[in-house]
Design an enzyme around this catalytic site. Structure first.
Site, short mmCIF file in Angstrom:
data_model
loop_
_atom_site.label_atom_id
_atom_site.label_comp_id
_atom_site.label_asym_id
_atom_site.label_seq_id
_atom_site.Cartn_x
_atom_site.Cartn_y
_atom_site.Cartn_z
N GLU A 50 -19.21 29.24 22.80
CA GLU A 50 -19.37 30.46 22.02
C GLU A 50 -18.25 31.40 22.39
OE1 GLU A 50 -21.08 34.70 21.23
OE2 GLU A 50 -20.95 33.82 23.22
N ASP A 54 -22.46 30.47 26.76
CA ASP A 54 -22.42 31.84 26.26
C ASP A 54 -21.18 32.58 26.79
OD1 ASP A 54 -23.91 34.13 25.01
OD2 ASP A 54 -23.81 34.90 27.05
#
Ligand code: GLC
Ligand code: GLC
Length: 644
Positions: A332, A290
């Site tokens: 990401e 993330d």
């Protein structure tokens, strides 16, 4: 930077010093030879990555030893079943590029209540043909402020409302038996302010204060902020949060309760490595890293995508090759396309979201023109590394940011990226005259005038407004738009990722405005509770959910049975029609996609250079044979053509 020979020599020396010290852990390992051979193979790489990060610290060797000991302990704890998977994946490292890989993503609670609910719905995943299931954050998190779970209080405890860590491991195993790989987030840029480390820091423990980035006075944060981007200017302006208990400013890139970890501290690297391997040992096969750009900061820079961020991810990856080789990283990074690409590769993140394709699919629907999409994909779709893959998607749980490259836009004579983004925002909020979309704004920044868009696929593609107008043609166009953009992610190279709910053409969920903890964040408009009654309609193609579900299901089926759709490459080319996107897959399949509500045609001359056309071709999406002399496309029609 040290020269490579010097580094190699230092690595050799360090390993010789390390091995005897590992003996207590190795002695109990039945497969110690395997561990040692992997360590021998990967230690030089790991050393060359960690040395530039931490080599200047006087206790570098101590930290190195801690890191390798952690790897050894976690390897020793890795279940036999997963070690067998390690061998399988090592023998077939490119498994994730196969045509049969198909992803889906959902929130556990919204989709099925809890982990047991997910188990009960494995049949639904199979019906869709999923082989990859991303469950969004399901760990313990603060009750009232958790950013949809992206503020993690413990990487080892499942949110008690959802289940237990043992249930998670059992679910991973059960999914694997059904041919589905479990994908989880690894929210590693920050923890919540309720994580044990943050609590200890708050109590004054200096070692844990070093886990975060804390400042006694305001001038330094001010100096940093001159160059930092605000991610949530509405909910969390600035990048630092004052902690009265400590009388310190804590670095918080996202919300005030998401404390950025301090990766310049090797103890943080080691601690997060252990959490990562813990998850790998539960049977997770892919970790979605993330917010990768933000993990390293330097004064005077934007503190995004700095070289050290890459070193850290590469170092984590290298330890995975030693202790849990089945595990893969997915990046990401929702940033400029050059920066997105910088994370991709076998040594770093073999898999990456493709936010450029995602945003430009929506751009093409708004403009009805494919020039920017085509041009950017010609430049940017090919991956530098054979052992990597895009994850292609239409929507996710996040907002849409218009992260295309301004220089790409200028090259196709869209001279102001800024104005184009303003147009797209006006279009997708429905303000632009003639817009079909029903999106809502996300985080308008009054200084930069930047803004992003929220909304479900169906509402952004026009279904919500078409339904309220009752106009059948508009409804038909909206459905075709939904299918069109999915047909691209299913046929361009890479893993297609379905945002679950989209297969039923789910429209916006305005109920979030009444829910505590959600009302202030418009992303919840596209995170509705999964509507199982609606799902019942999926078998009836005379209904909207049925039409979309069954069409997508058929496309997924075709994709999974067409080896020419495997792998990464797609050759995008100019179809000589401004509205029709064209690309060829593995020299074999020609994809055409009409992004306008007008009938269009593509001539043989326009495709002959790129695809060896016979007089007729079979459209795999409909099973119809067509003439290739002049290919006619109805409004929003797409075709996957193979020589007949
Ligand atoms: C990621 C998540 C997003 C979250 C952010 C902060 O980008 O996708 O939902 O808000 O990280 O963790
Ligand atoms: C920004 C960040 C991304 C995050 C998103 C959440 O785009 O780059 O990581 O997911 O904001 O809105």
């Amino acid at each position: 930077m040290q020269n490579p020979e010097w580094l190699t020599r230092q690595a050799e020396k360090s390993l010789l010093r390390l091995l005897p010290r590992l003996e207590p852990v190795l002695a109990e390992m039945p497969d110690r030879d395997l561990f040692i051979s992997r360590l021998n193979a990967y230690f030089p790489t790991l050393f060359s990555l960690l040395h530039p990060l931490y080599g200047a610290q006087y206790d570098f060797f101590y930290h190195l030893e801690q890191i390798i000991t952690t790897a050894a302990r976690m390897f020793a704890a890795r279940p036999g079943e997963l070690k067998a998977l390690d061998h399988q994946r090592e023998a077939e490292p490119l498994w994730f590029r196969a045509e049969n890989i198909m992803g889906g993503i959902c929130y556990v609670n919204l989709f099925a209540g809890n982990l047991n609910g997910i188990r009960d719905h494995i049949g639904y995943f199979e019906e869709l043909g999923l082989t990859y299931l991303h469950l969004m954050p399901l760990f313990r998190a603060p009750a009232d402020h958790n950013d949809g779970g992206y503020a993690v209080s413990s990487f080892r405890e499942v949110d008690s409302a959802l289940g237990t860590i043992d249930e998670l491991a059992a679910l991973a195993a059960e999914l694997r038996q059904h041919g589905i790989s479990l994908v989880l987030d690894f929210v590693f840029n920050h923890t919540s302010d309720e994580h044990d480390w943050a609590k200890r820091a708050l109590k004054g423990d200096p070692d844990y204060q070093e886990f975060y980035l804390m400042f006694d006075e305001r001038p330094l944060p001010d100096e940093y902020e001159k160059n930092l981007r605000e991610i949530f200017p509405e909910q969390a302006p600035g990048s630092f949060t004052y902690q009265p208990k400590l009388d310190k400013w804590v670095w918080t890139t996202f919300h005030t309760y998401q404390w950025d970890l301090n990766y310049s501290n090797p103890a943080v690297f080691r601690a997060m490595l252990e959490e990562m391997l813990f998850l790998a040992n539960q049977g997770v096969e892919i970790l979605r890293l993330d917010a990768v750009p933000f993990i390293w900061k330097r004064l005077g820079t934007i503190s995004e995508s700095l070289p050290e961020a890459h070193l850290i991810i590469r170092a984590f990856n290298t330890v995975m090759r030693i202790a849990a080789p089945a595990l893969l990283f997915k990046s990401e990074a929702i940033v400029h396309p050059d920066d997105v690409a910088s994370y991709i590769g076998w040594g770093e993140c073999p898999i990456s979201y493709n936010p450029t394709l995602m945003a430009l699919l929506w751009e093409s629907l708004a403009t009805r023109e494919v020039k920017l999409l085509r041009h950017s994909m010609v430049k940017r779709f090919p991956l530098p590394d054979e052992k990597s893959s895009w994850v292609n998607y239409v929507r996710s749980h996040d907002d849409i940011g218009w992260s295309f490259a301004d220089e790409d836009a200028a090259e196709v004579r869209i001279y102001s990226g800024f104005d184009h983004r303003r147009f797209l925002n006006a279009f997708y909020t429905g303000e632009f005259p003639g817009s079909f979309a029903a999106g809502i704004p996300f985080n308008f920044n009054p200084h930069t005038l930047d803004m992003r868009i929220c909304g479900t696929t169906a509402s952004l593609a026009g279904l919500e407004r078409a339904l309220s107008s009752g106009d059948d043609t508009l409804i038909e166009y909206a459905l075709r738009r939904i299918l069109l953009i999915h047909s691209v992610i299913l046929s361009a190279g890479g893993i297609p990722l379905l945002y679950l709910g989209d297969e039923l053409a789910t429209t916006n969920y305005y109920g979030y405005e009444l829910e505590a903890g959600k009302a202030h964040d418009s992303r919840w408009v596209h995170r509705p509770p999964f509507d199982w009654q609606r799902a019942e309609l999926r078998h009836d193609t005379s209904t909207i959910p049925g039409r979309v579900f069954q069409t997508l299901r058929r496309l997924i089926h075709v994709r999974k049975n067409t080896p020419a759709l495997a792998g990464g490459a797609a050759t995008f080319f100019d179809t000589r029609d401004a509205h029709v996107l064209g690309y060829v897959r593995n020299g074999e399949i020609l994809v055409l996609a009409n992004f306008s509500e007008h009938a269009r045609s593509v001539r043989r001359e326009a495709i002959a250079q790129h695809w060896d056309a016979a007089d007729t071709a079979l459209d795999l999406t409909t099973n119809e044979t067509i003439s290739t002399d002049k290919i006619l496309l109805t409004p929003y029609q797409f075709m996957w053509l193979r020589r007949a």
